[in-house]
Scaffold this active site. Sequence first.
Site, short mmCIF file in Angstrom:
data_model
loop_
_atom_site.label_atom_id
_atom_site.label_comp_id
_atom_site.label_asym_id
_atom_site.label_seq_id
_atom_site.Cartn_x
_atom_site.Cartn_y
_atom_site.Cartn_z
N ASP A 1 -5.79 -3.30 -2.58
CA ASP A 1 -4.83 -2.97 -1.52
C ASP A 1 -4.22 -4.23 -0.88
OD1 ASP A 1 -3.49 -1.99 0.68
OD2 ASP A 1 -5.10 -0.64 1.29
N SER B 1 0.83 -1.20 0.00
CA SER B 1 0.00 0.00 0.00
C SER B 1 0.87 1.26 0.00
CB SER B 1 -0.96 -0.03 1.19
OG SER B 1 -1.99 0.91 1.04
#
Length: 632
Positions: free
Chosen positions: A524, A408
């Site tokens: 993510d 991320s």
Amino acid sequence: MSDDPRLQDKLFIIDQLPIFSGLSSREKRIIAASSVLAEYKKGQIIYRQGDESDAFYCVVAGRVKIYSGERREGREEPLEYLKRGKYFGIISLLTKEPHSVCAKAFNDSIILKIDKLSFGKIMGSIPQLMLHVGQTLSRRLKGKDAEEKRIFESTIVSIHAVSAAIDGSRYAIDLAQALKQETNKAAILVEINRHREPAPQASSPESHKRPFILRSSFFTKDEVASSISKHELGFDTLKINFEGADTQDISRLVHLLSYLTSDYHYIIADLPIHIDKTLFEVMKQSDFVHILTPGRRADIESTSRLVEELGKYFGESTEKIRVVTVEDAKSSIMRCSEKTDVLKHGIFATLSNSGDNHNVMRRIARQMGEVLVGLALGSGAAMGIAHVGVLKVLERENIPIDMLVGTSMGALIGALWASGKTIKEIEEIVAHYKSKITNVKLMDFTFPRRGIIKGGEVRKFLRSELGDKTFQDMKLPFKIVACDIQTRQEVILDTGSVAEAVLASVSVPGVFEPVNIDGRILVDGGIVNPLPTNVLSKMGANKIIAVNVLPSPEDIVRSKKKVTNIFDIIVNSVQASEYILAQMSGQNADILMHPVAYALDWYEFFFGDKAVARGEEEAKKFLPAIRELISQ
């Protein structure tokens, strides 16, 4: 097996072996008359676990691998590497039980062998030898061995440049220096020259030592030591002159390199450019082969053929053949992806023919020395900008980072740094987004079919900063974690576009539209792995530093932040589970930093300078522990 050599030759050998050093001349003659010198080729089995004992064995030249008969993950489990003067098979011989381990030649080896019947007679007629062997047996059965073991395992590395345009000797010197500095272990550079060829000019300044002439496979310690010089950079050097005309020269050269494993952890053999049967044999006998090649297609293709030929002898261990490309800015070179297509085993490292290669050589040495430091940068939205502060301190303090994994926001900051951007440049990027308006421009809202934000503007930002760079263009090994939303599995991205991989890893589900990479629908990576220490372990990191920027429940309470909209609900829900996973992953790290800017909310990228300062503060606090870790 070879014919038994003359008695005088065996007496010379026996005189050099520690186990027989205290015997009289008459007793040594008995040993010589009762023994044979057996030759074993690299990989040849001497005996297997469960075999009946048949002889006493003592290493004269080469190396012998002792290993368990049980394989782990399809590989042999080594127990010990025996070098010149070490004897084996003795326990089974005296206890009359089958061998409990396996033994095979790790290199072409010469073994002094005394059959069971002859050994029994010798033990009865030479009390001093019987006492020595009895004491050794007692120590081994108790799990103790009083004999000095200075070096448990050594590595022979052959260096070969395929073109005269590459200074292979310079690479060999740089590697020896880096190994000495990064591992603090003994290293020797062996310069191998033809009699008719002058010694390389880039070599050790200590030219007063005469080259060692290979006249025999058997030599004394004093003979070798008289030709060893100390290089000004801290390692030893040995120049060897040989004819290389026949099989004997091959054996002599291989046995000398194996002999050096008793005193050095690393033996770097600098081979001449022109490879013949002798030098090819040295490459086959080495633990690693580094092949240096220009980046031009013709050279890459030629190198590929050499790697393929060597691969026939290395078998399962083809990863030990390592290709190092040396790039010249003035030449037309192939792209990384094109070179990888030709070199099926990949490219180990890339050097500049004219630039500073210190960091690359440092990383090569650290990998060989198994002291690799890996850095894991976790997820955390705006709080992930704290990673910049951590990197700022690590870079300033010259802390070596050999590999990097990000999830991320950690993937974004990690990608910028791994691409070669300086910390100052990254801080300028952070400063560019200090205004709320600039941040809003990144949010191209769309009809929420698969996400509220389409991600097109973020993609433009990533492309502007990372261009079309692939993972092979990164300055150090770098991987990104994403999540396949269809299978709910962790996906490790390490090929193709870095920008697209980052976009996938930062795409919070429900907020950003997922990213399609090679048919996989990715979101993510923090959902499945918010602090990817496990990925570093699989990459071979020996020491792991992890940075968890996710706030704990206590941090959330302290911040007094309110949940006001759907974005808060989505992100807070995701980060609640991520924090628990990150805590578990952090247990695998040697150093775990937690630079949480608890007063910062997940979307407040415009307060990035505060996050940078918090990361810098945390890294400074951990500096003593980090320095201690990397010095071990």
